[in-house]
Design a protein around this motif. Sequence first.
Motif, mmCIF file in Angstrom:
data_model
loop_
_atom_site.group_PDB
_atom_site.id
_atom_site.type_symbol
_atom_site.label_atom_id
_atom_site.label_comp_id
_atom_site.label_asym_id
_atom_site.label_seq_id
_atom_site.Cartn_x
_atom_site.Cartn_y
_atom_site.Cartn_z
ATOM 1 N N SER A 42 47.147 -20.167 30.129
ATOM 2 C CA SER A 42 47.974 -21.520 30.058
ATOM 3 C C SER A 42 48.849 -20.952 28.782
ATOM 4 O O SER A 42 50.275 -21.125 29.159
ATOM 5 N N ASN A 43 48.722 -20.288 27.741
ATOM 6 C CA ASN A 43 49.484 -20.004 26.743
ATOM 7 C C ASN A 43 50.565 -19.253 26.973
ATOM 8 O O ASN A 43 51.720 -19.297 26.925
ATOM 9 N N GLN A 44 50.390 -18.068 27.897
ATOM 10 C CA GLN A 44 51.192 -17.268 28.205
ATOM 11 C C GLN A 44 52.252 -17.585 29.243
ATOM 12 O O GLN A 44 53.372 -17.337 29.266
ATOM 13 N N LYS A 129 53.623 -12.187 45.971
ATOM 14 C CA LYS A 129 54.426 -11.466 46.833
ATOM 15 C C LYS A 129 55.983 -11.530 46.299
ATOM 16 O O LYS A 129 56.500 -10.718 46.262
ATOM 17 N N GLN A 130 56.103 -12.931 46.103
ATOM 18 C CA GLN A 130 57.602 -13.348 45.745
ATOM 19 C C GLN A 130 57.892 -13.094 44.260
ATOM 20 O O GLN A 130 59.252 -13.248 43.759
ATOM 21 N N ALA A 131 57.006 -12.693 43.636
ATOM 22 C CA ALA A 131 57.291 -12.411 41.960
ATOM 23 C C ALA A 131 57.922 -11.256 41.633
ATOM 24 O O ALA A 131 57.803 -10.225 42.289
ATOM 25 N N ASP A 132 58.709 -11.364 40.547
ATOM 26 C CA ASP A 132 58.968 -10.095 40.010
ATOM 27 C C ASP A 132 58.318 -9.449 38.876
ATOM 28 O O ASP A 132 58.092 -8.236 38.952
ATOM 29 N N VAL A 133 57.366 -10.204 38.218
ATOM 30 C CA VAL A 133 56.357 -9.807 37.426
ATOM 31 C C VAL A 133 54.793 -10.727 37.582
ATOM 32 O O VAL A 133 55.067 -11.831 37.717
ATOM 33 N N LEU A 134 53.689 -9.918 37.495
ATOM 34 C CA LEU A 134 52.539 -10.655 37.398
ATOM 35 C C LEU A 134 51.988 -10.241 36.059
ATOM 36 O O LEU A 134 51.815 -9.023 35.786
ATOM 37 N N LEU A 135 51.803 -11.313 35.365
ATOM 38 C CA LEU A 135 50.900 -10.940 34.173
ATOM 39 C C LEU A 135 49.526 -11.788 33.958
ATOM 40 O O LEU A 135 49.291 -12.846 34.499
ATOM 41 N N ALA A 136 48.508 -10.846 33.586
ATOM 42 C CA ALA A 136 47.294 -11.368 33.659
ATOM 43 C C ALA A 136 46.238 -10.815 32.199
ATOM 44 O O ALA A 136 46.862 -9.875 31.610
ATOM 45 N N GLN A 137 45.194 -11.505 31.950
ATOM 46 C CA GLN A 137 44.553 -11.128 30.938
ATOM 47 C C GLN A 137 42.950 -10.951 31.538
ATOM 48 O O GLN A 137 42.652 -11.047 32.505
ATOM 49 N N THR A 181 49.018 -4.164 27.137
ATOM 50 C CA THR A 181 49.123 -4.736 25.652
ATOM 51 C C THR A 181 48.121 -4.901 24.766
ATOM 52 O O THR A 181 47.787 -6.185 24.398
ATOM 53 N N PRO A 182 47.246 -4.318 24.483
ATOM 54 C CA PRO A 182 46.340 -4.586 23.783
ATOM 55 C C PRO A 182 46.753 -4.645 22.198
ATOM 56 O O PRO A 182 47.980 -4.162 21.817
ATOM 57 N N PHE A 253 53.997 -13.315 22.465
ATOM 58 C CA PHE A 253 54.495 -11.809 22.616
ATOM 59 C C PHE A 253 54.123 -11.535 24.240
ATOM 60 O O PHE A 253 55.290 -11.006 24.555
ATOM 61 N N ASN A 254 53.162 -11.539 24.820
ATOM 62 C CA ASN A 254 52.797 -10.970 25.995
ATOM 63 C C ASN A 254 53.912 -12.017 27.295
ATOM 64 O O ASN A 254 54.262 -11.346 27.815
ATOM 65 N N GLY A 255 53.808 -13.319 26.832
ATOM 66 C CA GLY A 255 54.724 -14.029 27.955
ATOM 67 C C GLY A 255 56.227 -13.811 27.769
ATOM 68 O O GLY A 255 57.000 -13.659 28.766
ATOM 69 N N ILE A 256 56.801 -13.380 26.473
ATOM 70 C CA ILE A 256 58.044 -13.279 26.143
ATOM 71 C C ILE A 256 58.486 -11.730 26.645
ATOM 72 O O ILE A 256 59.422 -11.459 27.323
#
Length: 301
Positions: A42-44, A129-137, A181-182, A253-256
């Motif tokens: 949620s935060n990211q 599939k349509q995304a440019d970036v996938l961000l996960a934790q 990104t640790p 940080f990770n979101g931006i």
Amino acid sequence: MKKIVVLGSLNMDMVMTTERLPMIGETICSDQIHYMVGGKGSNQAVAVSRMGISTSLLGCVGNDAFGERIQKHLSRETLDISSLNIIEDTPTGIATVFKTKNNNAIVVNSGANDCCDRRIVEENIEIIKQADVLLAQLEIPIETVEYALQKAKEFGVTTILNPAPYKEIPIGLIEYVDYITPNDTEFESMMSGELGSSGDLETDMLEWSKQNSVKLIVTRSSQGSSYVENGQVTTIPCINVDVVDTTGAGDTFNGILAYAIAEKMELRDAVRIAGIGASLSIRALGAQSGMPSIKELKKYL
């Protein structure tokens, strides 16, 4: 328009402010308590969406009052939450945050976040599939994270893994990651599990990067952020701000960073802008309250 998908956790944060943390077996009184929407996913996602980029959040909440409150809160952001799963007979995740003047300690009960399984990925495969970036934790089952990263790589989507809270990373998972990104503590755990530690952060970063093709970025709290590029470690110092609450700085940080990578920024610029955003975020109480908008970030720059 660029698109980012964030896969991760959603929690209700119960933030208790105290003069200090209690000792084992000790009871102390809290000055205040605040209920705030949190969870790394949620935060990211909120941090990304405030950059003015199309953002979708995939995750799970319970069919309870906290779940409803989280959905209502997130609906005020420019954030697509239409794919959130509502889990029956399971509580929404809860994080209890003990906050002192300059630090915090957090205890998390995963609740519905543990129900974020492969089915969530499969049901939203077209969005990924349509995304440019996938961000996960790692605040949801790591098997789900690995599956989502694998599918994203099959589609040519850039992937970012924030290995927090730290869990041992399966050997095969890392091949699906473009950026990792640790923070410095999490990176120490990564090193002890794979290569041992020299006691010097930059030496260890270089050694880890020799063994892995992933771009490594380590966040270092008040010391800024360091990354490896072309066989060298570069550190970008953070900016000085009045600290109110450090909760959510890493998520900001990770979101931006995800936004900057989607926009094809050079790595130095991406790390710099993410670090500035993280510093700006700690000027307000709560993980999301201080996250800057793109307008605020550009004004500072």
